[in-house]
Design an enzyme around this catalytic site. Structure first.
Site, PDB file in Angstrom:
ATOM      1  CG  ASN A  13      -2.082  -1.009   0.972  1.00 19.41           C
ATOM      2  OD1 ASN A  13      -3.050  -0.710   0.293  1.00 19.41           O
ATOM      3  ND2 ASN A  13      -1.940  -2.201   1.506  1.00 19.41           N
ATOM      4  CG  LEU A  92      -1.646   3.507  16.825  1.00 19.46           C
ATOM      5  CD1 LEU A  92      -2.137   4.227  15.587  1.00 19.46           C
ATOM      6  CD2 LEU A  92      -0.185   3.824  17.108  1.00 19.46           C
ATOM      7  CG  ASN A 106      -5.991   1.330   9.926  1.00 20.18           C
ATOM      8  OD1 ASN A 106      -4.883   1.030   9.503  1.00 20.18           O
ATOM      9  ND2 ASN A 106      -6.805   0.458  10.490  1.00 20.18           N
ATOM     10  CG  HIS A 108      -9.714  -3.615   9.101  1.00 22.61           C
ATOM     11  ND1 HIS A 108      -8.782  -4.171   9.952  1.00 22.61           N
ATOM     12  CD2 HIS A 108     -10.789  -4.439   9.129  1.00 22.61           C
ATOM     13  CE1 HIS A 108      -9.285  -5.279  10.479  1.00 22.61           C
ATOM     14  NE2 HIS A 108     -10.496  -5.460  10.002  1.00 22.61           N
ATOM     15  CB  SER A 135     -13.012  -0.573   5.480  1.00 28.26           C
ATOM     16  OG  SER A 135     -13.976  -1.586   5.281  1.00 28.26           O
ATOM     17  CG  ASP A 144      -9.229  -2.549  12.953  1.00 28.77           C
ATOM     18  OD1 ASP A 144      -8.991  -3.710  13.327  1.00 28.77           O
ATOM     19  OD2 ASP A 144      -8.352  -1.767  12.526  1.00 28.77           O
TER      20      ASP A 144
HETATM   21  C1  GRF Z   1      -2.760  -5.900   4.044  1.00 28.12           C
HETATM   22  O1  GRF Z   1      -3.548  -7.073   4.004  1.00 28.12           O
HETATM   23  C2  GRF Z   1      -3.488  -4.858   4.811  1.00 28.12           C
HETATM   24  O2  GRF Z   1      -4.875  -4.989   4.717  1.00 28.12           O
HETATM   25  C3  GRF Z   1      -3.057  -5.142   6.208  1.00 28.12           C
HETATM   26  O3  GRF Z   1      -1.681  -5.408   6.091  1.00 28.12           O
HETATM   27  C4  GRF Z   1      -1.512  -6.180   4.887  1.00 28.12           C
HETATM   28  C5  GRF Z   1      -0.248  -5.839   4.172  1.00 28.12           C
HETATM   29  O4  GRF Z   1      -0.270  -4.489   3.828  1.00 28.12           O
HETATM   30  N1  GRF Z   1      -3.369  -4.039   7.084  1.00 28.12           N
HETATM   31  P1  GRF Z   1       1.034  -3.867   3.059  1.00 28.12           P
HETATM   32  O5  GRF Z   1       1.322  -4.759   1.864  1.00 28.12           O
HETATM   33  O6  GRF Z   1       2.188  -3.904   4.032  1.00 28.12           O
HETATM   34  O7  GRF Z   1       0.609  -2.494   2.636  1.00 28.12           O
END
Ligand code: GRF
Length: 203
Positions: A13, A92, A106, A108, A135, A144
Site C-alpha cells: 500500500n 495505538l 487506516n 483494514h 475499508s 478498526d
Molecule cells: C494488508 O492485508 C493490509 O490490509 C493489512 O496489512 C496487509 C499488508 O499491507 N493491514 P502492506 O502490503 O504492508 O501495505
C-alpha cells in the site's frame, strides 16, 4: 500535502501511495516512512524513492505509551498534514490517536464494521459470507472502529481460501487507499463531529 506512512511489512500500500504521489494523482508527498519492525520490505521501498525512514522496534519500549510517545515525536518532526497506517500492525493509545485526530487514516482488510481485528479473510470464509473487501477509515481510539471513508467489495467464490481472498482484497486496498488520500489532500475529506464529510456533505 505532507504524508507520513506507518508500516509493519511488505508495504504494497505504501508503494501505491508513493507512485500516485509521484504521478501527481495525489496532491501530496510521502515525507517519511516509519516501521515498527526492522528490515521489512516497506523500508526498502522508501529507500528506493529517497524517502527518509525510521524503525521503532516496540520491544525496545517498556510500555505502549512510551512507544507511542516516541513515535509521535518522530512524526511531528515532519509536520505532516496526514498520517496513513498502511499494513501497520500496532494498536495505538488514545493519547496518540488524539494527537492526530482527523488527520490519520487506516486501511483494514474487511468490510467494516464486520471483522475488526485479525484474520479477517478466514473469518469471512468461516461465516460463509458472499462478499468481502477492504475499508478506509479515520482512526479513533476504537480499534478498526473509526468512521468509514470508503470501501471496495469483492465476491467470495466457493473455492476461495484465505490466501486467494487476501490477493483479491489487496487489489481493493490499492484502489481505495489512494482515492481516499487524494480526497484528503484536496481538502475534500473531513472528520467532523465523529462523522465523515466529503465536499461538505455527510457521507
Ligand atoms: C494488508 O492485508 C493490509 O490490509 C493489512 O496489512 C496487509 C499488508 O499491507 N493491514 P502492506 O502490503 O504492508 O501495505
Amino acid at each position: 500535502s505532507r504524508i507520513v506512512v506507518l508500516v509493519s511489512g511488505s508495504g504494497s500500500n505504501l508503494q501505491v501511495i508513493i507512485d500516485k504521489c509521484e504521478q501527481g494523482l495525489i496532491n501530496g508527498e510521502v515525507v517519511a516512512v516509519i516501521s515498527n519492525v526492522e528490515k521489512v520490505y516497506a523500508l526498502e521501498r522508501a529507500y528506493k524513492h529517497n524517502i527518509p525512514s525510521h524503525t521503532l522496534t516496540h520491544t525496545a519500549f517498556e510500555t505502549r505509551e512510551a512507544f507511542d510517545h516516541e513515535l509521535q515525536k518522530i512524526i511531528e518532526k515532519y509536520s505532516p498534514d496526514l498520517i496513513t497506517l498502511a499494513g501497520f500492525m500496532r494498536i495505538l493509545t488514545p493519547n496518540f490517536v488524539a494527537a492526530f485526530a482527523g488527520k490519520m487514516l487506516n486501511l483494514h482488510p474487511s468490510l467494516l464494521p464486520k471483522y475488526p481485528g485479525l484474520n479477517t479473510h478466514k473469518r469471512a470464509l468461516e461465516n460463509a459470507d458472499d462478499v468481502h473487501g477492504a475499508s478506509i477509515h479515520f482512526v479513533t481510539s476504537e480499534l478498526d472502529g473509526g468512521p468509514v471513508v470508503l470501501q471496495s467489495a469483492i465476491s467470495i467464490m466457493h473455492n476461495d481460501t484465505p490466501e486467494t481472498l487476501a490477493k483479491k482484497v489487496s487489489k481493493c486496498e490499492w484502489l481505495i487507499y489512494p482515492m481516499a488520500i487524494k480526497w484528503f489532500c484536496e481538502g475534500r475529506l473531513r472528520l467532523h463531529q465523529e462523522r465523515v464529510w466529503l465536499d461538505n456533505k455527510k457521507i
